[in-house]
Design a protein around this motif. Structure first.
Motif: not given
Length: 228
Positions: A103, A135-136, A138-139, A142-143, A180, A184, A204
């Motif tokens: 990111t 965004a991808t 960041s995902t 997050g995962v 989290q 989401t 957040q």
């Protein structure tokens, strides 16, 4: 008692994780900058937007966080042979780090919470490929973060919750996991319904604090339970 690999660099890895926890806590930067974004309606990733004066600092903190997480996972790789849940923890830690680093190189062009033109550009889809990739990644981060929390809990459930440090790590991991998932869901509902009545900014920030606490407590907690 499980056998920790000989010459395992516990103190070094613990130091890396604590440093990552401090650097990932971008609320410290937000505080130092005098809260330039609205707490309710902004996301912390906007601190790194190219049109913000905090951009360089926010991205430097994320870059350092990601590198430290990946380095910690690499240095701890000998522990992967202990059990598959330990291997899962190392992989998810590295995934968290890689996503966070990614990111940094694909930041937001602007902060939508402070720029109507930026918000309209996002809503209309004109922001383009860079926003999608940001965004991808960041995902991905997050995962990795969610998976970390899950594996910490699986390890502690298998070997025992331990005393204070082990139980603290379990509480922090559980709280980070719940926050989290809650975040989401809240963002998903907002995107689907266009609901601005319940902005996720505060949620957040609370979630980030809990993730930072998880990162800081995971090594002491696991050491206590794995070697007692």
């Amino acid at each position: 008692m499980m056998v920790v690999p000989a010459l395992f660099p516990y103190r070094l890895i613990r130091g890396l994780m604590v440093a990552a926890a401090v650097l990932y806590c971008s609320l410290l930067l937000e505080l130092a900058a005098g809260f330039p974004l609205g707490l309710r309606y902004s996301m912390l990733s906007e601190l790194g937007a190219l049109d913000q004066p905090t951009s360089v600092y926010a991205r430097a903190m994320d870059l350092a966080t990601g590198i430290l997480l990946v380095l910690a996972a690499v240095l701890a790789r000998s522990a992967a042979r202990m059990h598959r849940d330990v291997a899962g923890l190392l992989i998810s830690t590295a995934l968290f780090g890689v996503g966070t680093v990614g990111t940094v190189f694909l930041p937001l062009d602007c902060a939508p919470s402070v720029s109507q033109a930026c918000l309209e550009s996002e809503d209309s889809g004109r922001a383009g490929l860079a926003l999608f990739l940001h965004a991808t990644l960041s995902t991905v981060a997050g995962v990795g973060c969610v998976a970390m929390a899950v594996f910490v809990l699986l390890i502690l459930r298998r070997v025992g919750w331990g005393r204070l440090r082990g139980r603290t790590a379990a509480v922090m991991a559980g709280a980070a996991l719940v926050s989290q998932i809650w975040l989401t869901v809240a963002i998903g509902i907002q995107e689907l319904n266009g609901d601005d009545a319940h902005p996720p900014g505060i949620l957040q920030r609370a979630s980030v604090v809990l993730v930072c606490l998880m990162l800081a407590t995971v090594m002491p907690g696991l050491r206590e339970t794995l070697t007692r």
